[in-house]
Structures are given as C-alpha cells and as structure tokens.
Design an enzyme around this catalytic site. Structure first.
Site, PDB file in Angstrom:
ATOM      1  CB  CYS A  98      45.032  -7.247 -36.424  1.00  0.00           C
ATOM      2  SG  CYS A  98      46.068  -5.848 -35.977  1.00  0.00           S
ATOM      3  CG  HIS A 145      40.013  -9.128 -32.954  1.00  0.00           C
ATOM      4  ND1 HIS A 145      41.171  -9.594 -33.529  1.00  0.00           N
ATOM      5  CD2 HIS A 145      40.117  -7.764 -32.955  1.00  0.00           C
ATOM      6  CE1 HIS A 145      41.938  -8.566 -33.866  1.00  0.00           C
ATOM      7  NE2 HIS A 145      41.329  -7.440 -33.531  1.00  0.00           N
ATOM      8  CG  HIS A 172      46.723  -7.488 -31.129  1.00  0.00           C
ATOM      9  ND1 HIS A 172      46.842  -8.345 -32.200  1.00  0.00           N
ATOM     10  CD2 HIS A 172      45.780  -6.576 -31.489  1.00  0.00           C
ATOM     11  CE1 HIS A 172      46.025  -7.971 -33.162  1.00  0.00           C
ATOM     12  NE2 HIS A 172      45.363  -6.898 -32.745  1.00  0.00           N
TER      13      HIS A 172
END
Lengths: 260, 403
Positions: free
Chosen positions: B155, B295, B332
């Site tokens: 990610c 994040h 996400h």
C-alpha cells in the site's frame, strides 16, 4: 559473450562493492524440506504460522540471503529488493478451485500478504531484521533488471547503507507443463549483497564490483544481453571476468573482478 | 542545492472522479464514494462494500472497441496516463529515451489470473500464459522508450514511485518521468481475502459511514481502487518549454518495521524514522509542515500507531499541524492509494484547503491529533506531508510543496 560495451554509456556512473553473492537451485519436491531447514539459521526465526504460508520463491530467497550475507555482521540499516517471477501460482490455483466450491468462505486470508510482489522482501526484512527500504521489483519474466534499477536508485539516494538484491523464479516457468507435474521443476534464486564503493578503493578493489552506467541521450540501445536470472547464473562465483548486462534501454550493469 | 522537481501533469481516475477537477470537487465537499458492491455476487463476503469504478471513460487515443477489449486496469492506465500526458503537453517528447516510467503496483499477475478465471480460463495453471503488466499497453500506446521500473511496497507503492522518479531526474537518468500507480482491487478474490483477514469494515448496512479513520467506532478499512499518474520534470526543463507547475516533490523517506508481514508494529519508531528521513531529505523543519495527509486506513491498530508516530515526531508542535485521511471518502486503493493521496495533496496546495476526514464523530483518544474532521478547512499551505505504509512493514513519507 556478454562483454560488449557498445557506445557512449557515460553520462552517469556509479560503483558498488559486492560483499557476497549466492546462487541456489532446488527441486520443487525439495522445497518443503528447505522451508523447515532454513528457519533455525535465520537471525529472527519466523513463527510457524508465517513460515508455513510462505511462497516457494520466498523460501529460496531466504536461502539465498543466508548465503550472500554470511560475512556481513549488521544488516539493520541495509535494504532488500526482490524480483520474483509471478509468485503465488500454487496457492492461487487452490484458491480458485475452493472459490468454485465455497465462494468467499474458501479464500485464504494469506493470499494477498504472502503471494504479492512485495511479499518476499517483506519477509526477508523481518527474518534478517532489516529496517532499510524493502520492496519488490519487476515481477514478470523479462523484468529482472528492475531490481537493479530500484537498487541503484536506492543506494545513490542513501535510502540504505547496503542492499541485498535477489532474483527468483522457476527455470521452466515458460514451459507448458501444468501443476500436476511440477515436482521435477527447478526453482532458482540468485542474490547479491552490495554497498557503495568508497572512492579510495576504486583502483585497488579487494572485492568484485558492480558498475552501473547510464546515458539518457544514448542514440541507440546498447547491444548487450539483458539482465536475467538465466544470465546471472552464468557468472562464475568468483567473478573472475567482466560480465556486462543491459538493465534498461540506456543503462548497463558491469560485473567487475577484484583487481588484487 | 538540488534543483526543484515539478509536477507538470496529473491524471486521475478513481471513484471520486476522472479528472483532477472532478476529484477536487468531491474531495473538498467531503463526499464518500463507498457503496454496496454490485459488480459480482457478494453472498458470503464478510465485507460487502467498497469504493469502486463502474466504467473507465473511453480514450480518444484509440478506438472505443479496442479500449473496451482491454482489462479495466489497463483502461485505467490509458486514462490516467493519457490525461497526465495531455495536461503536461508532453506527448511529442515521449518517443525519446529520456522519458522514464516508474510505477507502483501490487501483483498484476494475480489479478490477471483472477480475471481470466472468471471468464472461464485457466491461465493460472499454465506457466507462460502470464500477460504483460497492466501498464504495458499504455506504455506501448504512448511509445514510452526510456527506462521502466515497476516497484511494490504493497500500500506504499506509489509513494516509492514518486520519490524514486524525482531521484531519477536528479541523477540525470531521465529528463521526464511518468510516475504513480493504478490499481483495480474490487474483485471477488481480493475482497474475500482481505475480508477473511478481518482487515475490512463489516459496516455493510451503512457503506458511506464505514470508513472512519481515527474514530472510536472504526472497524477496518474499506476496499477502494483507482489511480493517479504524474509527469515529473526538473524545474529548468519545465520552464524551458513553458510548462506549468501543479506542485513540487521536495523529498521522501522510507523504513521497514521488520515486525510482521501484516500487523503494524506497536513500537512506531520505524514510522517515525520514515517521516524524519522525509523531512531531512526535503530540508523541511517541523514547523514548516502545514498539513499531514495521513495513511489513516480506519483500522484499529494502524490509525493509533500512526497518530502515536506523528505525536512523537512533531512533539509539542503536533497540535499545530492539521491531519486528515481521505480514505474516509475514497476507501483504500492499496498500491494506488498513495498516488491518489498525492493528487489530494496537490488539490490541497492548489486550493489552499484541507480535505476532511469524514465520519470522524467520536475521536479515539489513542488517535489524538489536530484532526480536520468532517468539513474542509481553508488554510495557507506551502508544504504538506503524505504518509503511506504497507504490508511487509514498508513505511514511506513524501513531502510535497506548493507551485
């Protein structure tokens, strides 16, 4: 056969010392044994719940790391870059079959964490307690040069003190055999442990070196063999002669023997 | 001092819009793109919601039939790359070898096997049938000839591509670098795998409220997808051709937890090192940071860890620095998340406005920060920080500057 430095690849140049290297092959049928044998030798042995789910290519990457770094005392500030070739085939095959029968219930939660491009480097950083950069590069056959591109970008910009570069893949990945007959397939891994060459050492190398040179204005592609796992395997363990590979259209990698 | 690296072109494609303008509008309005998944049968999926793309807009570069014959991931690369190239007006430069392509990814082959499997194929069984990486079609379409690098830190992948790309320019490896990531993630197997990992929110009856970073009621992330592609150049190169600047890449930093393949380390010192490395690398003082794009995935452990790391790095200054997570709206997008978040940072720098963390109704005390909750805040912004962390313990932080 690869010593053909053809043209003006000279607008940028950087050198590294090779502190260790390893090449390793294992039959598919022997991976289960290697999986358990490798663990006690790791600086930070993996828990069983992690170890048992590792992709085969991660297992051989661990073995290669062990060999290539045996003379290096502290890897904490190093980085690790792994270029596997589409790992995860075994688990994905099983996952798809289970999905047919059980839909979402049949899908392992481990699928993404252990079979992705980032997975081998993440596991090696854990097993060797490496806190520098860890990443996967390439991922497809023919993209092995990506590991070196990522590697020299990292070292030139001080993202790590040194780097473990690892390439893995099945030798016969491109043959048309299916999963039922893979026990005789050979899994290969190659690793290099490199650090930036200190300028004082340039003319008196006690170790083999790796030189990367590039020219963004090169008029024609250099006529040099591409860096591939197969080609890396041809380099003798002691690097006693020069070997040059192309890692991008205008970037070359020269493996250079020690000068004394 | 190193020459500045400019972002001269941006292409965006995500559930919040297919241009920077569309994306900017929803982002600053605080609109969630999360909804019930209707792309496939979600029976038995623990998480049945996502922020996903129905259809990628057609490209003028190729006939519609050809465009639609490609996978959604390839279409997204064509869209984002084409938009960024047009925005920067560099298409005529692209047949030169001094243009590099440096992209973040997850695992294209797993997705291509899955795509093929659901079409009745068995490519996953047969070595040699792997298709090319998803960026390849767009690369060939735009005849990009320079060095190509695909990296993955899960990610955090796109942050790595942006920072590496900026460094390729500084090193003189290329004159133009195309960076970013595109990722199609909302597929049956990916949704099931993350769902069974218990990483995803199960707030299936309230999709728009499911992604709630830093909120006490958060129960996991919401799967998203999309991408953003950027054109990078040195300032002198951009000025020579009178290109405009969206923003600047000032620097970046990395580290690895070396703790667990999936679980973030409760000791957040490595996250702190990544942020400090980025600040040092970009010569940014603590008090010069005007905004932190977190994040902030909406997972219980991850959000608390990140908040702790921010508090530790910025010490008594942390209350002065606004923080938000756009994953509350966009979900996400995994490997592409930091590309979309970099685009959000450019929006913030251009509009002088900070997009909010929506659904932040009941702050978790463990996540105490100066949150921009639920409503956009106007603020003078010169330097912003964007954090991204990935499976495998990869931590990354990028510093972006106003044009």
């Amino acid at each position: 056969m690869f010593k053909i430095v053809s043209e003006e690849i000279s607008s940028g140049n950087t050198s590294y010392q090779i502190l260790g290297s390893s090449k390793f092959t294992v039959l598919n049928s022997e991976i289960a044994k290697l999986r358990t044998e490798i663990n006690p030798s790791l600086p930070n042995p993996l828990t069983t719940s992690i170890l048992k789910y590792l992709d085969d290519q991660t297992v051989i990457a661990l073995q290669c790391t062990h060999e290539a770094t045996k003379d290096i005392k502290n890897l904490a500030n190093w980085g690790v870059i792994v270029s596997p070739k589409h790992p995860g085939r075994k688990r994905v095959s099983g996952a798809f079959e289970k999905f047919k029968l059980e839909s979402a219930w049949g899908i392992s939660p481990h699928l993404v964490p252990v079979d992705s491009l980032h997975s081998p480097s993440g596991i090696i950083s854990l097993a060797y307690q490496i806190n520098g950069i860890n990443l996967g590069a390439g991922g497809f056959a023919g993209m092995e040069g990506h590991a070196l591109l990522a590697g020299f970008t990292s070292l030139e910009n001080n993202f790590a003190e040194g780097l473990i570069l690892i390439w893995t893949g099945y030798r016969e990945e491109f043959s048309n055999c299916n999963l039922d007959s893979t026990n005789s397939q050979i899994l290969e891994g190659y690793a290099l442990a490199i650090t930036k060459q200190k300028s004082a050492d340039t003319n008196k190398r006690t170790r083999a070196g790796l030189n990367i040179s590039w020219n963004k204005n090169a008029k024609n592609p250099a006529f040099v063999a591409p860096l591939s796992l197969e080609n890396l395997f041809q380099i003798p363990d002691n690097f006693q002669t020069d070997w040059t590979f192309q890692i991008a259209i205008n970037v070359l990698a020269d493996f250079i023997p020690a000068s004394i | 001092m190193d020459e500045e690296i400019w972002i001269t072109g941006v292409g965006v494609g995500c559930p919040m819009g297919f241009s920077l303008a569309e994306f900017s509008k929803l982002l600053l309005e605080g609109k969630s793109a999360v909804r019930k998944v209707e792309l496939f049968d979600i029976t038995n999926h623990p998480s049945q919601i996502a922020a996903y793309i129905d259809e990628v807009p057609a490209s003028k570069k190729i006939p519609n039939e050809t465009f639609r014959s490609r996978s959604k991931a390839e279409q997204l690369y064509i869209h984002c790359m084409g938009q960024a190239i047009a925005d920067a007006d560099i298409e005529k430069e692209l047949t030169r070898k001094n243009c590099g392509l440096l992209l973040g990814t997850g695992s294209d082959w797993l997705l291509s096997w899955e795509e093929n499997f659901f079409l009745g194929g068995d490519n996953y069984k047969l070595p040699g049938r792997e298709t090319a990486p998803y960026f390849q079609f767009a690369k060939d379409l735009y005849q990009i000839e320079g060095p190509v690098l695909q990296v993955s830190t899960a990610c955090a992948s796109a942050n790595h591509s942006l920072i590496f790309g900026a460094n390729w320019l500084k090193m003189g490896l290329v004159d133009i670098c195309i960076v970013g990531a595109c990722s199609i993630n909302v597929t049956p197997i990916t949704l099931a795998s993350f769902g069974n990992l218990r990483a995803l929110s199960r707030r299936n009856d309230a999709p728009e409220q499911a992604s709630r970073p830093f909120d006490k009621g958060r129960d996991g992330f919401v799967l998203g997808e999309g991408g953003a592609i950027f054109i990078l150049e040195k300032a002198s190169h951009a000025k020579n051709r009178r290109a405009s600047c969206h923003g600047k890449i000032l620097g970046g930093g990395f580290s690895s937890d070396a703790f667990h393949p999936v679980i973030p380390n409760p000791d957040t010192s490595q996250i702190e090192i990544a942020i400090k490395n980025a600040l040092n690398n970009s010569q940014t003082n603590l008090d010069a940071v005007d905004y932190i794009n977190a994040h902030g995935t909406s997972t219980p452990v991850g959000d608390a860890g990140e908040a702790n790391a921010i508090r530790n790095v910025f010490a008594n200054q942390f209350r002065n620095i606004p923080v938000s997570s756009i994953k509350s709206m966009a979900g996400h997008a995994l490997a592409a998340s930091s590309a979309i978040e970099a685009a959000a940072c450019l929006v913030a720098l251009q509009q002088q406005a900070i997009p909010p963390t929506i659904n932040l109704e009941n702050l978790d005390p463990a996540c105490d920060l100066n949150h921009v909750a639920n409503t956009t805040v106007e603020k003078k912004l010169k330097r912003v920080v964007s954090n991204s962390f990935g499976f495998g313990g990869s931590n990354s932080c990028i510093v972006l500057g106003k044009a």
